[in-house]
Write an enzyme that holds these catalytic residues in place. Structure first.
Site, PDB file in Angstrom:
ATOM      1  N   HIS A 145     -13.301 -36.378 -14.554  1.00 43.55           N
ATOM      2  CA  HIS A 145     -13.225 -34.933 -14.833  1.00 43.55           C
ATOM      3  C   HIS A 145     -14.357 -34.580 -15.785  1.00 43.55           C
ATOM      4  O   HIS A 145     -14.862 -35.440 -16.500  1.00 43.55           O
ATOM      5  CB  HIS A 145     -11.865 -34.599 -15.471  1.00 43.55           C
ATOM      6  CG  HIS A 145     -11.508 -33.141 -15.378  1.00 43.55           C
ATOM      7  ND1 HIS A 145     -12.054 -32.185 -16.207  1.00 43.55           N
ATOM      8  CD2 HIS A 145     -10.685 -32.481 -14.528  1.00 43.55           C
ATOM      9  CE1 HIS A 145     -11.554 -30.997 -15.868  1.00 43.55           C
ATOM     10  NE2 HIS A 145     -10.728 -31.149 -14.841  1.00 43.55           N
ATOM     11  N   GLY A 146     -14.719 -33.321 -15.842  1.00 41.94           N
ATOM     12  CA  GLY A 146     -15.668 -32.846 -16.849  1.00 41.94           C
ATOM     13  C   GLY A 146     -14.983 -32.905 -18.213  1.00 41.94           C
ATOM     14  O   GLY A 146     -13.753 -32.955 -18.282  1.00 41.94           O
ATOM     15  N   ASP A 147     -15.768 -32.875 -19.289  1.00 42.97           N
ATOM     16  CA  ASP A 147     -15.135 -33.009 -20.609  1.00 42.97           C
ATOM     17  C   ASP A 147     -14.712 -31.649 -21.178  1.00 42.97           C
ATOM     18  O   ASP A 147     -14.619 -31.460 -22.373  1.00 42.97           O
ATOM     19  CB  ASP A 147     -16.083 -33.731 -21.578  1.00 42.97           C
ATOM     20  CG  ASP A 147     -17.386 -32.972 -21.774  1.00 42.97           C
ATOM     21  OD1 ASP A 147     -17.535 -31.882 -21.173  1.00 42.97           O
ATOM     22  OD2 ASP A 147     -18.245 -33.458 -22.517  1.00 42.97           O
ATOM     23  N   TYR A 169      -2.001 -33.139 -11.750  1.00 45.39           N
ATOM     24  CA  TYR A 169      -2.500 -34.218 -10.889  1.00 45.39           C
ATOM     25  C   TYR A 169      -1.380 -35.189 -10.500  1.00 45.39           C
ATOM     26  O   TYR A 169      -1.606 -36.146  -9.764  1.00 45.39           O
ATOM     27  CB  TYR A 169      -3.573 -35.035 -11.620  1.00 45.39           C
ATOM     28  CG  TYR A 169      -4.934 -34.386 -11.724  1.00 45.39           C
ATOM     29  CD1 TYR A 169      -5.085 -33.069 -12.139  1.00 45.39           C
ATOM     30  CD2 TYR A 169      -6.089 -35.106 -11.431  1.00 45.39           C
ATOM     31  CE1 TYR A 169      -6.339 -32.490 -12.237  1.00 45.39           C
ATOM     32  CE2 TYR A 169      -7.352 -34.536 -11.528  1.00 45.39           C
ATOM     33  CZ  TYR A 169      -7.465 -33.234 -11.935  1.00 45.39           C
ATOM     34  OH  TYR A 169      -8.704 -32.662 -12.033  1.00 45.39           O
ATOM     35  N   SER A 210     -11.545 -27.127  -7.509  1.00 47.11           N
ATOM     36  CA  SER A 210     -10.986 -25.836  -7.085  1.00 47.11           C
ATOM     37  C   SER A 210     -12.112 -24.881  -6.706  1.00 47.11           C
ATOM     38  O   SER A 210     -11.860 -23.776  -6.261  1.00 47.11           O
ATOM     39  CB  SER A 210     -10.148 -25.229  -8.209  1.00 47.11           C
ATOM     40  OG  SER A 210     -10.958 -25.030  -9.340  1.00 47.11           O
ATOM     41  N   ASP A 243       8.058  12.980 -12.653  1.00 42.89           N
ATOM     42  CA  ASP A 243       7.754  12.197 -11.439  1.00 42.89           C
ATOM     43  C   ASP A 243       8.296  12.945 -10.217  1.00 42.89           C
ATOM     44  O   ASP A 243       9.263  12.517  -9.595  1.00 42.89           O
ATOM     45  CB  ASP A 243       8.424  10.817 -11.619  1.00 42.89           C
ATOM     46  CG  ASP A 243       8.171   9.891 -10.438  1.00 42.89           C
ATOM     47  OD1 ASP A 243       7.228  10.139  -9.661  1.00 42.89           O
ATOM     48  OD2 ASP A 243       8.948   8.915 -10.291  1.00 42.89           O
ATOM     49  N   TYR A 245      -4.271 -19.593 -11.657  1.00 47.12           N
ATOM     50  CA  TYR A 245      -4.943 -19.666 -12.963  1.00 47.12           C
ATOM     51  C   TYR A 245      -6.357 -19.133 -13.000  1.00 47.12           C
ATOM     52  O   TYR A 245      -6.937 -19.001 -14.071  1.00 47.12           O
ATOM     53  CB  TYR A 245      -4.889 -21.111 -13.495  1.00 47.12           C
ATOM     54  CG  TYR A 245      -5.951 -22.027 -12.945  1.00 47.12           C
ATOM     55  CD1 TYR A 245      -5.869 -22.492 -11.642  1.00 47.12           C
ATOM     56  CD2 TYR A 245      -7.037 -22.413 -13.711  1.00 47.12           C
ATOM     57  CE1 TYR A 245      -6.835 -23.327 -11.130  1.00 47.12           C
ATOM     58  CE2 TYR A 245      -8.006 -23.254 -13.205  1.00 47.12           C
ATOM     59  CZ  TYR A 245      -7.903 -23.702 -11.921  1.00 47.12           C
ATOM     60  OH  TYR A 245      -8.874 -24.526 -11.410  1.00 47.12           O
ATOM     61  N   LYS A 246      -6.955 -18.860 -11.858  1.00 47.87           N
ATOM     62  CA  LYS A 246      -8.274 -18.243 -11.936  1.00 47.87           C
ATOM     63  C   LYS A 246      -8.475 -17.303 -10.756  1.00 47.87           C
ATOM     64  O   LYS A 246      -7.519 -17.023 -10.043  1.00 47.87           O
ATOM     65  CB  LYS A 246      -9.374 -19.292 -12.025  1.00 47.87           C
ATOM     66  CG  LYS A 246      -9.481 -20.248 -10.865  1.00 47.87           C
ATOM     67  CD  LYS A 246     -10.513 -21.293 -11.237  1.00 47.87           C
ATOM     68  CE  LYS A 246     -11.520 -21.503 -10.144  1.00 47.87           C
ATOM     69  NZ  LYS A 246     -12.470 -22.547 -10.442  1.00 47.87           N
ATOM     70  N   GLN A 257      -5.707 -26.359 -20.071  1.00 47.34           N
ATOM     71  CA  GLN A 257      -5.917 -27.585 -19.288  1.00 47.34           C
ATOM     72  C   GLN A 257      -5.557 -28.848 -20.068  1.00 47.34           C
ATOM     73  O   GLN A 257      -5.460 -29.924 -19.497  1.00 47.34           O
ATOM     74  CB  GLN A 257      -7.370 -27.669 -18.832  1.00 47.34           C
ATOM     75  CG  GLN A 257      -7.748 -26.607 -17.832  1.00 47.34           C
ATOM     76  CD  GLN A 257      -8.961 -27.038 -17.039  1.00 47.34           C
ATOM     77  OE1 GLN A 257      -8.872 -27.820 -16.103  1.00 47.34           O
ATOM     78  NE2 GLN A 257     -10.111 -26.549 -17.428  1.00 47.34           N
TER      79      GLN A 257
END
Ligand code: SPV
Ligand code: MG
Length: 670
Positions: A327-329, A313, A247, A442, A281-282, A336
């Site tokens: 994938h990274g750990d 996925y 991403s 207002d 998500y980011k 995730q």
């Protein structure tokens, strides 16, 4: 680290294949021989020095190895007594080149896959490859293992032994021990035994550990049958597919290194996450999907790039059935984890494998991330995002923010549902809330300078697009200044309502006196605003009060089409009824004639309708106009009452956010 490849032997069991050249020159695939594959892999793994012992067809081998032209320094050591000695003597001949370094030792007929070599090189002790899953061989090497240490290696051990392959890494001190035993053996004339006989005498003094390869390719080629098995396995490896998803819009060394590692496992297919999926998500990506796709697709060795439309996925795994997912750990916890669990179970359903490499927290990347966030908060970038998000997602949500703190809450609140993230897309600067925090009604009493100050406070700590509640827009002559200022600040949209005179909040409806502007006047205001703006990124939304003021559906629709004609970039239809029916009728009838102008709703009263339903009915922006401020009042009132009741603060602390947490919410510039 030096590699030692033992190539002095004859390999008679290969038949004609070794009648004119050494065994290591046997082709294992159309593009490689045993030796070329070994050298290529060593070179790719960063091994720069190799010692090759030769014997039979010495000159043929040297010429061939040189012709490969690899960036690797090779020292050839000929065992002149090749026909009467075993490789223990070849090692003896090469001893002077193998001092004072770690040694990777392999037989010249060993074929193994990339990951085996990677594991051997990364192992933090001396090791030999073994396999618990292949049958213990009759004639070949076996290793006796006790307490995770290899105590003996040889062909004669059965019972508790495991199949072992002559691919070793020896740490310098362990190698020294073995080599001195080899020297002792050879100098006392024992030159025909396996070098492992010398090893077995010193295993007690070293920590030689088994490195488990299971079913991965790691095998000697002794005869044509072995060659057939190995070649078939290499073909299968060649066709393996590996899937990774990215991403990121900034590639750093850590990404490149994980991509290189993934490529060693097979044909790499990279999933490029869609802008919409990332935005859930980011932070919003600075580079759009097509640019990120081109960036990743242009990397050497990337076989294909495909789109991944969600955090999950599932879709791509089911379509591509990759042999391996990499994938990274770093996805074992947090939101995730659900994504990972799903990947694991999908892979298990057809025998795929998940490979996780250590996640690299690159300092430079962190710095770039901070800069990217800063870039997203710049006026030009922020302003155009709303239009882009409407185009991408069809429906966007905006949550009310009335100061820096609520801005941070809207910016950073994420919930996770089945592995997907959900967050608000934009912020609404409500006139009601901006007045309420000041304890004022207002009624356009809070002046524009103060309203801009609120926008500035929020902009300073956030990056999401902003929709500004412009009330009636004031006099047309004033509205043009409002447009310029908001546009310059980086606001994406101003919404003005078609009322005139003393404006009261719409939720009062007809309980108070309110006057709707004439179509003509309001169209004039829209036109003036359109002329004043400098970019098409900035949108002017016309808000129709006909339903609030009970002027009927026809009036609402007539106005909507007239305002679009005058240049409104979007239409907001408001209602204070709990029943959404009149909103649905309006959207349906508007969409019959106009399919493209964005429609905005503020479902404060008709709050049972979901975003999905609004989207289906052609709505493009849902504004949650006042929920945060309404959540605040009961909470702060309760705290005030609790302190008054108890004459101290202790009792109220139980339901307050700890101070340590609240300070962590506040970003600090570094
Ligand atoms: C506001 O939030 O200030 C609005 C929406 O204008 S409403 O209060 O529903 O009129
Ligand atoms: Mg308002």
């Amino acid at each position: 680290m030096k590699a030692l490849i033992l190539n002095s032997g004859r390999g008679t069991r290969m038949g004609v294949l070794t009648s004119e050249q050494p065994k290591c020159m046997t082709e294992v695939s159309p593009k490689e021989t045993i030796l070329s594959r070994q050298l290529q892999m060593l070179s790719q793994a960063g091994v720069e020095e190799v010692v090759i012992t030769t014997g039979y067809f010495d000159a043929v081998l040297v010429n061939y190895a040189q012709s490969l032209d690899l960036p690797i320094q090779i020292t050839y050591v000929q065992n002149e007594r090749y026909d009467e000695t075993n490789y223990i003597y070849s090692i003896y001949c090469a001893r002077e080149y193998l001092e004072d370094d770690d040694v990777l030792m392999l037989h010249g007929d060993m074929v193994f896959e990339n990951t085996v070599l990677d594991d051997v090189l990364a192992f933090d002790a001396s090791c030999m490859t073994v396999s618990s899953t292949v049958p213990v061989p009759e004639k070949d090497f076996k290793a006796v293992i006790r307490n995770d240490k290899i105590v003996s290696v040889g062909v004669e051990f059965f019972g508790e032994a495991k199949a072992a392959q002559p691919l070793y890494k020896l740490k310098k001190d362990d190698w020294k021990l073995w080599l001195s035993e080899i020297i002792r053996f050879c100098e006392s004339g024992d030159v025909s035994c396996y070098a492992e006989k010398a090893l077995n005498g010193v295993t007690g003094e070293m920590a030689l550990r088994p490195l488990e390869v299971e079913n991965r390719l790691c095998q000697e080629i002794d005869n044509p049958e072995d060659l057939g098995i190995v070649s078939a396995k290499l073909r299968e490896i060649e066709n393996r597919t590996v899937y990774m998803c990215f991403s990121t819009d900034m590639l750093h060394g850590g990404h490149i290194s994980i991509i290189r590692k993934a490529q060693r496992l097979g044909r790499l297919i990279i999933g490029v996450m869609s802008d919409e999926a990332i935005a859930t998500y980011k932070r919003y990506p600075l580079l759009e999907y097509e640019d990120r796709k081109a960036m990743l697709g242009s990397l050497s060795g990337v076989y294909r790039v495909v789109r991944q439309d969600s955090l999950s996925y599932k879709e791509n795994i089911e379509k591509l059935k990759p042999d391996v997912v990499v994938h990274g750990d770093d996805w074992n916890s947090g939101f995730q984890k659900a994504v990972r669990d799903e990947v694991v179970s999908l892979l298990a359903s057809y025998g795929g494998r998940l490979v996780e490499f250590p996640y690299s927290r690159d300092e430079k990347y962190r710095e770039l991330e901070t800069r990217a966030r800063a870039e997203l908060s710049m006026p030009d970038t922020r302003r155009k995002r709303l239009k882009r998000e409407i185009g991408l997602k069809g429906l966007v949500t905006a949550m009310e923010a009335h100061d820096g703190l609520t801005g941070l809450v809207v910016e950073n609140t994420v919930v996770h549902e089945g592995g997907a993230g959900r967050q608000f897309d934009a912020m609404w600067i409500s006139s009601l809330c901006d007045s309420t925090v000041k304890g004022k009604p207002d009624i356009e009493l809070v002046d524009m300078s103060s309203r801009y100050r609120t926008v500035e406070d929020i902009m300073e700590v956030t990056t999401k697009p902003i929709i500004f509640d412009g009330d009636t827009g004031g006099r047309t002559e004033h509205f043009v200044y409002t447009v310029r200022t908001l546009e310059r600040m980086g606001v994406s949209m101003v919404i003005i309502e078609d009322k005139t005179g003393l404006k009261k909040n719409s939720l009062f409806g007809t309980e108070v006196e309110q006057t709707q502007d004439s179509i003509e006047n309001f169209c004039e205001k829209i036109r003036a605003g359109r002329n004043a703006r400098k970019t098409t990124d900035f949108m002017i939304c016309a808000r129709i009060e006909s339903l609030i003021l009970e002027q009927g559906m026809e009036d609402a629709l007539t106005r909507a089409f007239a305002y679009v004609e005058a240049g409104a970039d979007a239409i907001m239809i408001h209602s204070r009824k709990k029943d959404p029916e009149e909103i649905f009728t309006f959207t349906e009838r508007f969409r019959e004639k106009n399919g493209h102008t964005p429609l905005v709703v503020v479902p404060t009263s008709f709050n049972t309708v979901t975003e999905e339903e609004f989207k289906q009915r052609g709505v493009n922006i849902v504004i949650y106009a006042n929920q945060l401020i309404r959540a605040t009042v009961p909470a702060i009132r309760k705290a005030a009452e609790t302190i008054l009741q108890n004459h101290r603060a202790k009792e109220c602390d139980d339901f307050l956010m700890p101070f340590s947490e609240i300070i962590r919410m506040i970003p600090e510039e570094t």
